[in-house]
Enzyme design. Structure first.
Site, PDB file in Angstrom:
ATOM      1  N   ASP A 440       0.712  -1.343   0.095  1.00 44.29           N
ATOM      2  CA  ASP A 440       0.115   0.082   0.058  1.00 44.29           C
ATOM      3  C   ASP A 440       0.890   1.266  -0.064  1.00 44.29           C
ATOM      4  OD1 ASP A 440      -3.131   0.211   1.000  1.00 44.29           O
ATOM      5  OD2 ASP A 440      -2.125   2.067   1.122  1.00 44.29           O
ATOM      6  N   ASP A 460       4.982   2.506  -3.636  1.00 41.31           N
ATOM      7  CA  ASP A 460       4.211   3.342  -4.638  1.00 41.31           C
ATOM      8  C   ASP A 460       4.265   2.471  -5.859  1.00 41.31           C
ATOM      9  OD1 ASP A 460       3.383   4.824  -6.384  1.00 41.31           O
ATOM     10  OD2 ASP A 460       4.446   6.744  -6.017  1.00 41.31           O
ATOM     11  N   TYR A 554     -12.245   6.578 -14.376  1.00 42.61           N
ATOM     12  CA  TYR A 554     -12.240   5.337 -13.667  1.00 42.61           C
ATOM     13  C   TYR A 554     -12.684   4.184 -14.415  1.00 42.61           C
ATOM     14  CZ  TYR A 554     -13.477   2.145  -9.960  1.00 42.61           C
ATOM     15  OH  TYR A 554     -13.751   1.278  -9.027  1.00 42.61           O
ATOM     16  N   THR A 590     -16.148   1.315   2.976  1.00 40.60           N
ATOM     17  CA  THR A 590     -14.670   1.855   2.454  1.00 40.60           C
ATOM     18  C   THR A 590     -14.361   3.295   2.916  1.00 40.60           C
ATOM     19  OG1 THR A 590     -15.130   2.664   0.378  1.00 40.60           O
ATOM     20  CG2 THR A 590     -14.602   0.293   0.656  1.00 40.60           C
TER      21      THR A 590
END
Ligand code: ZN
Length: 657
Positions: A440, A460, A554, A590
């Site tokens: 992460d 990253d 997206y 989330t």
């Protein structure tokens, strides 16, 4: 070795059993005395039974408990009279002994009493402590070990020659101890095994143990056999992951199950693996019976698995023919591999096992090197090793029913693991027995969980160098990669194409699409070496089959990843790698969805929050856990014959249908 007894702390543990807990934990704190459940302690008490009669009870460490963290309920209550009588039998098989130990416990729900319970019972003192002190083993496992032990301890100890732990040792002990015991006796040396101390209080027994172990350490120091020189500086961490994954595949074949493999290239391990006399030092037995059972016979030198197997079979057949009945051969795979380039590899059926193997062998290295400085290391004889390795109690474990967790021994990697669906995937995979690597951008991923089967790496994913380094670190931690969950992704706020800046478009593509491509490409070499075949689950989106306005970047990025998945399925089928997508929708638990955002979106559609959250055909709420469970199942046996598929997890959506 320091005596850690603290009167004020000890006062917080009332009663004999309390004192027993306190001093057991002190012993457990020192890994040079006891390691991972090794060693055991006991106290003799008088307790009333259901009829109100007093019975003498031995409270002895139960199996499955570690001295460092033991509690009162970790001590098994056994009727003392029964145990002392068992010690007078001429013979008793260890399996029958286990049955007798179980039968003489006053609480059937207590943990199983230690196999050394009869020995504890045979010693009259109230408190008895037993450890496998490293320093003592360095002394006993030399050519003139017995002479040295006599010189170090004089009449302070009784010396028991090596016999296999279990009934034989208890029997010999019960015979020799009363003969040798004088008012000056403080303990017992079990040759090639460990130390026993005893006392009328927990403090006395503990202090004697520390004294006895310290005497062995001082002897080593006087003999210039205590301080060990530093090994060579570790080799630069060149990429070994592909070679390592391939080695793991061969090793797993030998074991008959996927293996977790941990590489240790620190100076001590590398230095040992590079010694010119490694053959002589490492190919003798491990230091103590306890180590034999848990690290298996002897380490493998280099990576010649076939040579190792041949030697193992020869060794097995030599000794198995003399045993009655002939034992079943354990898998011929090594648990420790010593390689001059890689250092030490610890092998286990789980990450926990591999970590224990490492700790035990790391101690073994120091024990061997000190014994070597003292005058020459001598391990147990091959016959003794065989007896321990093929102990009928160990054989009984082989026959234990029940299947292991579905992903036991497998290694999974999750991107975007610090929160939401990624975090839920970590949990779902751990629950199924996998060792998990979490990547992460958020550095919190590294500290997210503290357990041997989890490794968190801040990374990253848009930096190829960081990805490569993370995969290298992951492979060194667990040996390879079986399962990849491509989850990391960003969802920028809604913006129409006419207002969408190129920078934002590129940023979304870089994280959601480009990074997924790089991760897939870099993982291919590892996944194709997965013992049971590699598996990839791609967290897609409902936006793939049913895009929404305002989510151009997206939707396009997720559609791109989906197409990438389909091409990978075509290209990688012959490598036994299967890859599937799942398309979640409206997952609200989330970090993206704060209560405020949720409320405003619900209002936008003229719905209550509850109705908005369950706005699908089945009227159900979709949680991160639902998505993660499906991702894990897609990598499991249920979907063993499925690749290139797309499965929705959205409660049923009219536009998708
Ligand atoms: Zn022992």
């Amino acid at each position: 070795m320091r005596n850690l007894w603290n009167g004020a702390d000890a006062a917080g543990f009332p009663g004999d059993l309390g004192q027993r807990v306190y001093s057991s934990r002190l012993l457990g704190r020192d890994p040079s005395l006891v390691l991972h459940g090794g060693g055991n302690t006991s106290v003799k008490t008088v307790e009333a039974n259901i009829f109100g009669e007093s019975e003498r009870i031995l409270r002895v460490k139960g199996s499955g408990w570690d001295l460092a963290s033991i509690e009162e309920r970790g001590f098994a209550p056994c009727r003392l009279a029964h145990l002392t009588r068992l010690a007078t039998l001429d013979s008793l098989s260890d399996l029958r002994m286990a049955t007798e130990l179980r039968a003489c416990m006053t609480d059937p729900s207590a943990p199983m009493a230690s196999v050394e319970a009869i020995l504890h019972a045979a010693l009259p003192a109230r408190f008895v402590d037993h450890t496998h002190a490293d320093a003592l083993i360095s002394v006993t496992n030399t050519a003139d070990g017995l002479k040295r032990v006599q010189e170090i301890y004089g009449d302070r100890v009784i010396i028991i020659p090596y016999v296999m732990p279990g009934f034989k040792l208890a029997r010999l002990f019960a015979e020799l101890f009363p003969k040798g015991c004088t008012p000056r006796t403080e303990g017992v040396v079990l040759m090639n095994h460990g130390l026993i101390s005893f006392g009328s209080t927990a403090e006395e027994s503990y202090a004697r143990m520390i004294d006895l172990a310290t005497l062995a350490e001082e002897h080593l120091a006087r003999s210039k056999a205590w301080v060990l020189g530093a090994g060579p500086a570790p080799a630069p961490p060149g990429p070994i992951r592909a070679e390592l994954a391939s080695f793991r595949r061969s090793l797993s074949r030998e074991m008959g199950c996927p293996a977790v493999l941990t590489v240790h290239s620190d100076p001590a391990c590398l230095g040992f693996a590079r010694r010119p006399d490694l053959d002589r030092l490492s190919q003798q037995a491990p230091a103590t019976p306890d180590h034999v059972i848990r690290t298996k016979r002897v380490p493998m030198m280099g990576r010649d698995l076939e040579g190792y197997r041949a030697a193992y079979e020869k060794y097995f057949n030599t000794w198995a023919d003399r045993a009655d009945p002939r034992p079943t051969m354990l898998d011929p795979a090594p648990r420790v591999v010593l390689d001059k380039d890689w250092g030490m590899l610890a092998v286990g059926r789980t990450a926990q096992e591999a970590s224990i193997v490492h700790d035990l062998y790391r101690h073994t290295i120091d024990i061997i090197l000190r014994a070597e400085l003292l005058g020459g290391w001598r391990g147990l004889s091959p016959e003794h090793i065989f007896d321990c390795e093929y102990w009928d109690l160990e054989q009984a474990k082989l026959r234990r029913p029940g299947s292991p967790p579905v992903f036991q021994g497998e290694v999974a990697l999750v991107t975007g693991a610090a929160s939401g669906i990624g975090r839920a995937c970590v949990d779902a995979l751990l629950a199924r027995g996998a060792a998990v690597v979490g990547l992460d951008l958020n550095p919190a991923v590294a500290e997210m969980l503290d357990r041997p089967d989890y490794l968190g790496i801040a990374c990253d994913l848009t930096e190829e160098g960081q990805v490569s380094a993370a995969l290298e670190q992951a492979a060194r931690a667990f040996g390879g990669l079986d399962i990849l969950i491509l989850n990391a992704g960003i969802f920028p706020g809604g913006r129409k194409i006419s207002e969408l800046g190129t920078d934002l478009w590129r940023k979304v593509m870089a994280v959601n699409l480009d990074a997924s491509f790089v991760m897939l490409r870099e993982c291919h070499a590892l996944l194709k070496e997965a013992p049971r075949g590699g598996r990839v689950a791609v967290i897609g989106s409902k936006n793939v089959p049913a895009p929404g306005p305002g989510a151009a970047a997206y939707s396009a990025s997720k559609a791109g990843v989906n197409q990438l998945m389909r091409v990978a399925a075509l290209e990688w089928g012959s490598d036994r790698i299967r890859i599937n997508s799942l398309h979640p929708n409206m997952v609200f638990d989330t970090a993206l969805w704060t209560p405020e955002i949720l409320e405003s979106r619900a209002r936008h559609y003229g719905l209550s929050v509850e109705a908005y959250k369950t706005n699908n055909l089945l009227k159900v709420e979709i949680t991160s856990r639902d998505v993660a469970e499906l991702a894990a199942e897609l990598c499991g046996p249920l979907f063993a014959k499925t690749t290139g598929a797309q499965v929705p997890v959205d409660g049923g959506n009219e536009r998708v249908l």
